[in-house]
Scaffold this motif. Sequence first.
Motif, mmCIF file in Angstrom:
data_model
loop_
_atom_site.group_PDB
_atom_site.id
_atom_site.type_symbol
_atom_site.label_atom_id
_atom_site.label_comp_id
_atom_site.label_asym_id
_atom_site.label_seq_id
_atom_site.Cartn_x
_atom_site.Cartn_y
_atom_site.Cartn_z
ATOM 1 N N LEU A 2 0.831 -1.197 0.000
ATOM 2 C CA LEU A 2 0.000 0.000 0.000
ATOM 3 C C LEU A 2 0.870 1.254 0.000
ATOM 4 C CD1 LEU A 2 -2.726 1.508 0.366
ATOM 5 C CD2 LEU A 2 -2.379 1.278 2.817
ATOM 6 N N VAL A 40 -1.764 2.624 8.458
ATOM 7 C CA VAL A 40 -2.600 2.423 7.276
ATOM 8 C C VAL A 40 -3.922 3.155 7.484
ATOM 9 C CG1 VAL A 40 -1.598 0.225 6.589
ATOM 10 C CG2 VAL A 40 -3.472 0.248 8.192
ATOM 11 N N LEU A 46 -9.620 4.692 2.996
ATOM 12 C CA LEU A 46 -9.012 4.039 1.843
ATOM 13 C C LEU A 46 -9.881 4.237 0.595
ATOM 14 C CD1 LEU A 46 -6.480 2.435 1.231
ATOM 15 C CD2 LEU A 46 -7.747 0.361 1.719
ATOM 16 N N LEU A 60 -4.586 0.357 -5.132
ATOM 17 C CA LEU A 60 -3.850 0.872 -3.977
ATOM 18 C C LEU A 60 -3.282 -0.261 -3.130
ATOM 19 C CD1 LEU A 60 -5.949 3.878 -2.629
ATOM 20 C CD2 LEU A 60 -3.659 3.934 -3.608
ATOM 21 N N LEU A 61 -4.044 -1.329 -2.995
ATOM 22 C CA LEU A 61 -3.601 -2.458 -2.173
ATOM 23 C C LEU A 61 -2.690 -3.418 -2.928
ATOM 24 C CD1 LEU A 61 -6.862 -3.199 -0.189
ATOM 25 C CD2 LEU A 61 -4.807 -2.037 0.611
#
Length: 169
Positions: A2, A40, A46, A60-61
């Motif tokens: 990430l 995170v 997110l 993103l991950l």
Amino acid sequence: MLSNNLKRIRKSKGLSQEELAIKLNIVRQTVSKWENGLSVPDSDMLITLADELDTSVSVLLGETVMEPMTDDLKAISEKLEVINLQLAKRNMFKVKTIRWILITLCAFIVLAFIALAVMQSFYLRWDYNNPEFAVAGTILHGFEFVFVRLAPLAFIASIIGIVITYKKR
């Protein structure tokens, strides 16, 4: 994964950490922590982050699959849980390392005090008319003088540090 993807995508969009933080209504340090892998974002953040960067949460991950998932939030939360576990392991390793450094420092201080007690300042009986003995004796006396005054403070600080690292979080 990430952190690297976030940094790469942010830079490709020509955004600074400050600009991205303003868009997300957070402080720049939070973006920095995400990019350095120190923390995170939660699942809602997110999703917002992905929207602001015009990308998907999957990208993103670090997923290569671009198909939308039926249960996106569940998948995101599972991935965030894995990332949080990795961060927790890393932090625990750091705490254990610091603890062992402090324990080693305490052992060194105790051993040095024992060595000084056994030596009983033997250098004071040297013939100081010899310049080499005078220099060596002065250095030994200076070390002993400073060590005896500062080592107890370092020992107490180390003990406090050890106790703090054993406290439950």
